[in-house]
Structure formats: structure tokens, C-alpha cells
Design a protein around this motif. Structure first.
Motif, PDB file in Angstrom:
ATOM      1  N   MET A   1     -26.225 -19.813 -12.414  1.00  0.00           N
ATOM      2  CA  MET A   1     -26.243 -18.978 -11.380  1.00  0.00           C
ATOM      3  C   MET A   1     -27.809 -19.187 -10.672  1.00  0.00           C
ATOM      4  O   MET A   1     -27.781 -19.174  -9.369  1.00  0.00           O
ATOM      5  CB  MET A   1     -26.268 -17.539 -11.592  1.00  0.00           C
ATOM      6  N   ASN A   2     -28.726 -19.023 -11.404  1.00  0.00           N
ATOM      7  CA  ASN A   2     -30.088 -19.152 -10.735  1.00  0.00           C
ATOM      8  C   ASN A   2     -30.292 -20.395 -10.051  1.00  0.00           C
ATOM      9  O   ASN A   2     -30.999 -20.521  -8.924  1.00  0.00           O
ATOM     10  CB  ASN A   2     -31.162 -18.932 -11.875  1.00  0.00           C
ATOM     11  N   ARG A   3     -29.803 -21.480 -10.432  1.00  0.00           N
ATOM     12  CA  ARG A   3     -30.357 -22.945  -9.859  1.00  0.00           C
ATOM     13  C   ARG A   3     -29.449 -22.724  -8.337  1.00  0.00           C
ATOM     14  O   ARG A   3     -29.850 -23.333  -7.511  1.00  0.00           O
ATOM     15  CB  ARG A   3     -29.769 -23.861 -10.818  1.00  0.00           C
TER      16      ARG A   3
ATOM     17  N   LEU B   1     -30.427 -13.358   7.481  1.00  0.00           N
ATOM     18  CA  LEU B   1     -29.230 -13.016   6.531  1.00  0.00           C
ATOM     19  C   LEU B   1     -29.271 -13.682   5.422  1.00  0.00           C
ATOM     20  O   LEU B   1     -28.461 -13.474   4.590  1.00  0.00           O
ATOM     21  CB  LEU B   1     -28.209 -13.894   7.561  1.00  0.00           C
ATOM     22  N   LEU B   2     -30.226 -14.836   5.037  1.00  0.00           N
ATOM     23  CA  LEU B   2     -30.255 -15.244   3.503  1.00  0.00           C
ATOM     24  C   LEU B   2     -30.315 -14.451   2.553  1.00  0.00           C
ATOM     25  O   LEU B   2     -29.538 -14.701   1.617  1.00  0.00           O
ATOM     26  CB  LEU B   2     -31.335 -16.337   3.649  1.00  0.00           C
ATOM     27  N   PRO B   3     -31.110 -13.552   2.544  1.00  0.00           N
ATOM     28  CA  PRO B   3     -31.284 -12.485   1.241  1.00  0.00           C
ATOM     29  C   PRO B   3     -29.803 -11.832   1.280  1.00  0.00           C
ATOM     30  O   PRO B   3     -29.239 -11.482  -0.037  1.00  0.00           O
ATOM     31  CB  PRO B   3     -32.458 -11.566   1.493  1.00  0.00           C
ATOM     32  N   VAL B   4     -29.168 -11.490   2.259  1.00  0.00           N
ATOM     33  CA  VAL B   4     -27.943 -10.691   2.217  1.00  0.00           C
ATOM     34  C   VAL B   4     -26.883 -11.667   1.404  1.00  0.00           C
ATOM     35  O   VAL B   4     -26.219 -11.402   0.717  1.00  0.00           O
ATOM     36  CB  VAL B   4     -27.371 -10.292   3.727  1.00  0.00           C
ATOM     37  N   VAL B   5     -26.745 -12.808   1.987  1.00  0.00           N
ATOM     38  CA  VAL B   5     -26.112 -13.996   1.608  1.00  0.00           C
ATOM     39  C   VAL B   5     -26.132 -14.192  -0.351  1.00  0.00           C
ATOM     40  O   VAL B   5     -25.054 -14.301  -0.926  1.00  0.00           O
ATOM     41  CB  VAL B   5     -25.971 -15.364   2.198  1.00  0.00           C
ATOM     42  N   ARG B   6     -27.620 -14.183  -0.360  1.00  0.00           N
ATOM     43  CA  ARG B   6     -27.832 -14.265  -1.742  1.00  0.00           C
ATOM     44  C   ARG B   6     -27.213 -13.160  -2.608  1.00  0.00           C
ATOM     45  O   ARG B   6     -26.733 -13.361  -3.689  1.00  0.00           O
ATOM     46  CB  ARG B   6     -29.345 -14.294  -2.282  1.00  0.00           C
ATOM     47  N   VAL B   7     -27.501 -12.091  -2.175  1.00  0.00           N
ATOM     48  CA  VAL B   7     -26.878 -10.841  -3.049  1.00  0.00           C
ATOM     49  C   VAL B   7     -25.308 -10.700  -2.713  1.00  0.00           C
ATOM     50  O   VAL B   7     -24.808 -10.464  -4.008  1.00  0.00           O
ATOM     51  CB  VAL B   7     -27.268  -9.239  -2.133  1.00  0.00           C
ATOM     52  N   PHE B   8     -24.678 -11.122  -1.745  1.00  0.00           N
ATOM     53  CA  PHE B   8     -23.532 -11.288  -1.785  1.00  0.00           C
ATOM     54  C   PHE B   8     -22.720 -12.393  -2.852  1.00  0.00           C
ATOM     55  O   PHE B   8     -21.880 -12.004  -3.529  1.00  0.00           O
ATOM     56  CB  PHE B   8     -22.688 -11.726  -0.383  1.00  0.00           C
TER      57      PHE B   8
ATOM     58  N   PHE C   1     -23.219 -10.829  -6.203  1.00  0.00           N
ATOM     59  CA  PHE C   1     -21.842  -9.840  -6.320  1.00  0.00           C
ATOM     60  C   PHE C   1     -20.457 -10.757  -6.681  1.00  0.00           C
ATOM     61  O   PHE C   1     -19.910 -10.134  -7.664  1.00  0.00           O
ATOM     62  CB  PHE C   1     -21.756  -9.157  -5.215  1.00  0.00           C
ATOM     63  N   VAL C   2     -20.404 -11.686  -6.294  1.00  0.00           N
ATOM     64  CA  VAL C   2     -19.192 -12.348  -6.382  1.00  0.00           C
ATOM     65  C   VAL C   2     -19.345 -13.070  -7.819  1.00  0.00           C
ATOM     66  O   VAL C   2     -18.128 -13.196  -8.636  1.00  0.00           O
ATOM     67  CB  VAL C   2     -18.695 -13.519  -5.302  1.00  0.00           C
ATOM     68  N   THR C   3     -20.412 -13.557  -8.281  1.00  0.00           N
ATOM     69  CA  THR C   3     -20.554 -14.182  -9.302  1.00  0.00           C
ATOM     70  C   THR C   3     -20.404 -12.927 -10.505  1.00  0.00           C
ATOM     71  O   THR C   3     -19.849 -13.454 -11.543  1.00  0.00           O
ATOM     72  CB  THR C   3     -22.014 -14.808  -9.609  1.00  0.00           C
TER      73      THR C   3
ATOM     74  N   GLY D   1     -24.132  -5.839 -13.245  1.00  0.00           N
ATOM     75  CA  GLY D   1     -24.327  -6.499 -12.163  1.00  0.00           C
ATOM     76  C   GLY D   1     -23.419  -6.101 -10.786  1.00  0.00           C
ATOM     77  O   GLY D   1     -23.992  -6.290  -9.840  1.00  0.00           O
ATOM     78  N   ILE D   2     -22.150  -5.908 -11.206  1.00  0.00           N
ATOM     79  CA  ILE D   2     -21.478  -5.656 -10.028  1.00  0.00           C
ATOM     80  C   ILE D   2     -21.928  -4.503  -9.117  1.00  0.00           C
ATOM     81  O   ILE D   2     -21.890  -4.404  -8.166  1.00  0.00           O
ATOM     82  CB  ILE D   2     -19.930  -5.329 -10.318  1.00  0.00           C
ATOM     83  N   ALA D   3     -22.249  -3.494  -9.967  1.00  0.00           N
ATOM     84  CA  ALA D   3     -22.565  -1.973  -9.680  1.00  0.00           C
ATOM     85  C   ALA D   3     -23.837  -2.175  -8.663  1.00  0.00           C
ATOM     86  O   ALA D   3     -24.017  -1.770  -7.582  1.00  0.00           O
ATOM     87  CB  ALA D   3     -22.799  -1.056 -10.678  1.00  0.00           C
ATOM     88  N   ILE D   4     -24.948  -2.933  -9.557  1.00  0.00           N
ATOM     89  CA  ILE D   4     -26.125  -3.242  -8.335  1.00  0.00           C
ATOM     90  C   ILE D   4     -25.928  -4.052  -7.352  1.00  0.00           C
ATOM     91  O   ILE D   4     -26.630  -3.369  -6.373  1.00  0.00           O
ATOM     92  CB  ILE D   4     -27.188  -3.738  -9.625  1.00  0.00           C
ATOM     93  N   ALA D   5     -25.329  -4.937  -7.341  1.00  0.00           N
ATOM     94  CA  ALA D   5     -25.230  -5.786  -6.167  1.00  0.00           C
ATOM     95  C   ALA D   5     -24.255  -5.045  -5.203  1.00  0.00           C
ATOM     96  O   ALA D   5     -24.703  -4.893  -3.755  1.00  0.00           O
ATOM     97  CB  ALA D   5     -24.407  -7.165  -6.461  1.00  0.00           C
ATOM     98  N   ALA D   6     -23.597  -4.257  -5.613  1.00  0.00           N
ATOM     99  CA  ALA D   6     -22.787  -3.456  -4.574  1.00  0.00           C
ATOM    100  C   ALA D   6     -23.519  -2.389  -3.925  1.00  0.00           C
ATOM    101  O   ALA D   6     -23.468  -1.999  -2.796  1.00  0.00           O
ATOM    102  CB  ALA D   6     -21.257  -2.758  -5.340  1.00  0.00           C
ATOM    103  N   LEU D   7     -24.321  -1.806  -4.805  1.00  0.00           N
ATOM    104  CA  LEU D   7     -25.395  -0.742  -4.374  1.00  0.00           C
ATOM    105  C   LEU D   7     -26.302  -1.499  -3.182  1.00  0.00           C
ATOM    106  O   LEU D   7     -26.567  -0.699  -2.166  1.00  0.00           O
ATOM    107  CB  LEU D   7     -26.286  -0.217  -5.481  1.00  0.00           C
ATOM    108  N   VAL D   8     -26.777  -2.496  -3.642  1.00  0.00           N
ATOM    109  CA  VAL D   8     -27.727  -3.221  -2.632  1.00  0.00           C
ATOM    110  C   VAL D   8     -26.871  -3.698  -1.258  1.00  0.00           C
ATOM    111  O   VAL D   8     -27.532  -3.362  -0.259  1.00  0.00           O
ATOM    112  CB  VAL D   8     -28.484  -4.580  -3.373  1.00  0.00           C
ATOM    113  N   LEU D   9     -25.720  -4.147  -1.526  1.00  0.00           N
ATOM    114  CA  LEU D   9     -25.222  -4.486  -0.255  1.00  0.00           C
ATOM    115  C   LEU D   9     -24.602  -3.245   0.371  1.00  0.00           C
ATOM    116  O   LEU D   9     -24.683  -3.317   1.711  1.00  0.00           O
ATOM    117  CB  LEU D   9     -23.681  -5.287  -0.682  1.00  0.00           C
ATOM    118  N   THR D  10     -24.606  -1.973   0.072  1.00  0.00           N
ATOM    119  CA  THR D  10     -24.162  -0.864   0.739  1.00  0.00           C
ATOM    120  C   THR D  10     -25.300  -0.357   1.270  1.00  0.00           C
ATOM    121  O   THR D  10     -25.403   0.082   2.527  1.00  0.00           O
ATOM    122  CB  THR D  10     -23.724   0.404  -0.335  1.00  0.00           C
TER     123      THR D  10
END
Length: 84
Positions: free
Chosen positions: A1-3, A42-49, A52-54, A63-72
Motif C-alpha cells: 500500500m505504501n508504494r 485534492l491529492l491528500p484527500v485522494v490519498r485518504v480515500f 479507506f478503500v484499501t 483503519g476504516i474508522a480512522i480513514a472515515a473519520l478523516v474524510l468526514t
């Protein structure tokens, strides 16, 4: 995922920098520069999205909870900024 995320940010940064450069040098147009800046923001937003999908695919609850919180938080910031 990191790469994959690093590659996404690298390509995105080069692409948006190129758009901004075109807007500043080749087509001295404010609209083109603003599109480049908008995409750069938008790049950081795309990264968080993507994260989230990953996390959804991996079924990683934290991971889902934290990414969803950040997107919210980002979404609320956009809504409050647009209405204020």
C-alpha cells in the motif's frame, strides 16, 4: 500500500506542477493555475480515500474508522467553508 500511495502522490505532484507551470508560462491564464492548485489540494484527500478503500478490502476495522473519520472531517470543513 505504501508504494502505491507514494507513487500516486509523486505522479499527482508532477502532474499538478506541470499544469501550474503551463498556466504560468505557456498560457498565462489564471484559470489554468487555479485548476492546478485545486488538484494539488485534492491529492491528500485522494490519498485518504485510497487508504479507506484499501482498509475496506483488508477488513481492517481501525483503519476504516480512522480513514472515515478523516474524510468526514475534510467533508465538514469543505461544507462549512463553502457556506461561511
Amino acid at each position: 500500500m505504501n508504494r502505491g500511495l507514494a507513487r500516486l502522490l509523486e505522479v499527482g505532484t508532477w502532474l499538478t506542477s506541470s499544469i501550474i507551470a503551463v498556466g504560468l508560462i505557456l498560457l498565462p491564464r489564471t484559470e489554468v493555475v487555479l485548476v492546478g492548485i485545486g488538484l494539488l489540494i485534492l491529492l491528500p484527500v485522494v490519498r485518504v480515500f485510497v487508504m479507506f478503500v484499501t482498509f475496506l478490502r483488508r477488513r481492517d476495522g481501525w483503519g476504516i474508522a480512522i480513514a472515515a473519520l478523516v474524510l468526514t472531517i475534510i467533508g465538514l470543513g469543505v461544507l462549512l467553508g463553502a457556506t461561511g
